[in-house]
Design an enzyme around this catalytic site. Structure first.
Site, mmCIF file in Angstrom:
data_model
loop_
_atom_site.group_PDB
_atom_site.id
_atom_site.type_symbol
_atom_site.label_atom_id
_atom_site.label_comp_id
_atom_site.label_asym_id
_atom_site.label_seq_id
_atom_site.Cartn_x
_atom_site.Cartn_y
_atom_site.Cartn_z
ATOM 1 N N HIS A 28 39.604 37.538 47.630
ATOM 2 C CA HIS A 28 39.769 36.147 47.223
ATOM 3 C C HIS A 28 39.618 36.109 45.709
ATOM 4 O O HIS A 28 39.441 37.165 45.078
ATOM 5 C CB HIS A 28 38.747 35.244 47.937
ATOM 6 C CG HIS A 28 37.324 35.741 47.846
ATOM 7 N ND1 HIS A 28 36.630 35.797 46.663
ATOM 8 C CD2 HIS A 28 36.482 36.234 48.788
ATOM 9 C CE1 HIS A 28 35.423 36.271 46.866
ATOM 10 N NE2 HIS A 28 35.297 36.567 48.159
ATOM 11 N N HIS A 31 36.873 38.298 43.945
ATOM 12 C CA HIS A 31 37.216 39.714 43.728
ATOM 13 C C HIS A 31 38.232 39.847 42.582
ATOM 14 O O HIS A 31 38.116 40.724 41.729
ATOM 15 C CB HIS A 31 37.859 40.314 44.983
ATOM 16 C CG HIS A 31 36.990 40.305 46.206
ATOM 17 N ND1 HIS A 31 37.249 39.514 47.295
ATOM 18 C CD2 HIS A 31 35.874 41.017 46.508
ATOM 19 C CE1 HIS A 31 36.330 39.739 48.223
ATOM 20 N NE2 HIS A 31 35.480 40.640 47.778
#
Ligand code: AMP
Length: 275
Positions: A28, A31
Site C-alpha cells: 500500500h 510501503h
C-alpha cells in the site's frame, strides 16, 4: 526491475550501498513511500517481499496473511524499485542454530501480546541486512516498537547501515494504512479512524494522561473494539510515561472483529525524526 529469488541472485546483482526496504508484501502507500525514499536517497532501491514465518505466533494469521505477488511486482516497479527479492522460507531458514534474541523491549506491549514476535523480526532483519549490506534501511513509524527493536539491533550489533524511519501513511479518517485493513468491512473502516483520534488525545489534549487513556479505552469499547493496550511511553525504551514529554508516544492496539490494528502518535514529530 530485477526479481531475485535466491541469495546468490541478490549477491550477483551488485546491490550493495542500496536503499533497502524489508516488507511482507500486500503493498500500500506506506510501503511505496519507503521505496520512493530509498530510490531518491540512494539511487538504487532494493525491496524484500517475505512473509516471515518466525514472527507469527501459532494462533496468528501466517497462512492467511494477504499475498498478491503479481500486483506487488507491478506496484514496486512503478514506485522505483530496482531489485525485488522474493526468497523461499527454505533458504532463509535453511539452518536453525542461530537466532536473535531481543531483551526487555520484547516483553512489553506488542511483545507481551505476541510472544516471540520481536525475536522473529530481529532474526529476519539481521539476515536480510547481511544479504543486502545496504547503505540505508527504511522502516515505517507505524510499527513504532519494531523501530525501537531495530534501532537497538543496528546499534548493539554494529550494523554498517543507517536506519531511516518515515512517517505513517493514513486514510483520510486517520486509519493507518496496513495490509490487514483489507480484512475490514466498509463499516469497520469508518469506525477504525477512532483509534487514531484516541491516540491523538492521549498525546496532545489538555486532559491528564491517565484520564485521556481511561476515556480512550471507554470510547473504543463502547463502539465494539476490544482493546489490547493503550498507553503513553518513551518511544525508545517503551517505558510508560506519566507525564507528556518530547520523547513521548501514545501507542495502542485494539481489535475490531477479528482484525487487530495498531497505531501510535508521537508527542513531538520533529524530536523523533531528528534522532
Ligand atoms: P510490513 O509489510 O507490514 O512488514 O511493513 C513493511 C514496512 O512498511 C515496515 O517498516 C512498516 O513499518 C512499514 N509500514 C507499514 N505500514 C505503513 C504505513 N501506513 N505508513 C508507513 N510505513 C508503513
Amino acid at each position: 526491475m530485477k526479481i531475485a529469488r535466491s541469495v546468490a541472485e541478490v549477491r550477483a546483482s551488485g546491490s550493495t550501498s542500496c536503499g533497502f526496504v524489508p516488507t511482507m508484501g500486500a503493498f500500500h502507500e506506506g510501503h511505496l513511500s519507503l521505496m520512493r525514499a530509498a530510490k531518491a536517497d540512494c539511487g538504487f532501491c532494493a525491496v524484500s517481499l517475505f512473509v516471515n514465518p518466525t514472527q507469527f505466533g501459532p494462533h496468528e494469521d501466517y497462512t492467511k496473511y494477504p499475498r498478491d505477488e503479481a500486483n506487488d511486482i507491478a506496484l514496486a516497479e512503478a514506485a522505483g524499485c530496482d531489485l525485488l527479492f522474493i526468497p523461499a522460507a527454505e533458504e532463509i531458514y535453511a539452518g536453525d542454530q542461530i537466532s536473535v534474541s531481543v531483551g526487555s523491549l520484547a516483553d512489553v506491549y506488542e511483545g507481551y501480546v505476541r510472544p516471540g514476535h520481536f525475536n522473529g523480526v530481529a532474526t529476519v532483519v539481521s539476515k536480510l541486512i547481511h544479504i543486502f549490506e545496504p547503505k540505508v534501511a527504511y522502516f515505517g513509524q507505524k510499527d513504532l516498537q519494531q523501530c525501537a527493536v531495530i534501532r537497538a539491533l543496528f546499534k548493539e550489533q554494529f550494523f554498517n547501515s543507517t536506519l531511516r524511519i518515515l512517517p505513517t501513511m493514513r486514510e483520510p479518517n486517520g486509519l493507518a494504512l496496513s495490509s490487514r485493513n483489507r480484512y475490514l468491512t466498509p463499516e469497520q473502516i469508518q469506525n477504525a479512524g477512532l483509534l487514531n483520534r484516541v491516540l491523538r488525545r492521549i498525546a496532545g489534549s489538555d486532559d491528564a494522561v491517565e484520564t485521556a487513556i481511561k476515556s480512550g479505552i471507554q470510547a473504543l469499547q463502547s463502539t465494539g473494539w476490544q482493546v489490547d493496550y493503550l498507553d503513553l511511553v518513551d518511544f525508545d525504551t517503551f517505558e510508560p510515561l506519566i507525564h507528556r514529554t518530547e520523547r513521548g508516544a501514545a501507542i495502542g492496539a485494539a481489535r475490531l472483529g477479528n482484525t487487530r490494528l495498531i497505531d501510535n502518535v508521537l508527542i513531538c514529530d520533529d524530536f523523533f525524526f531528528a534522532k
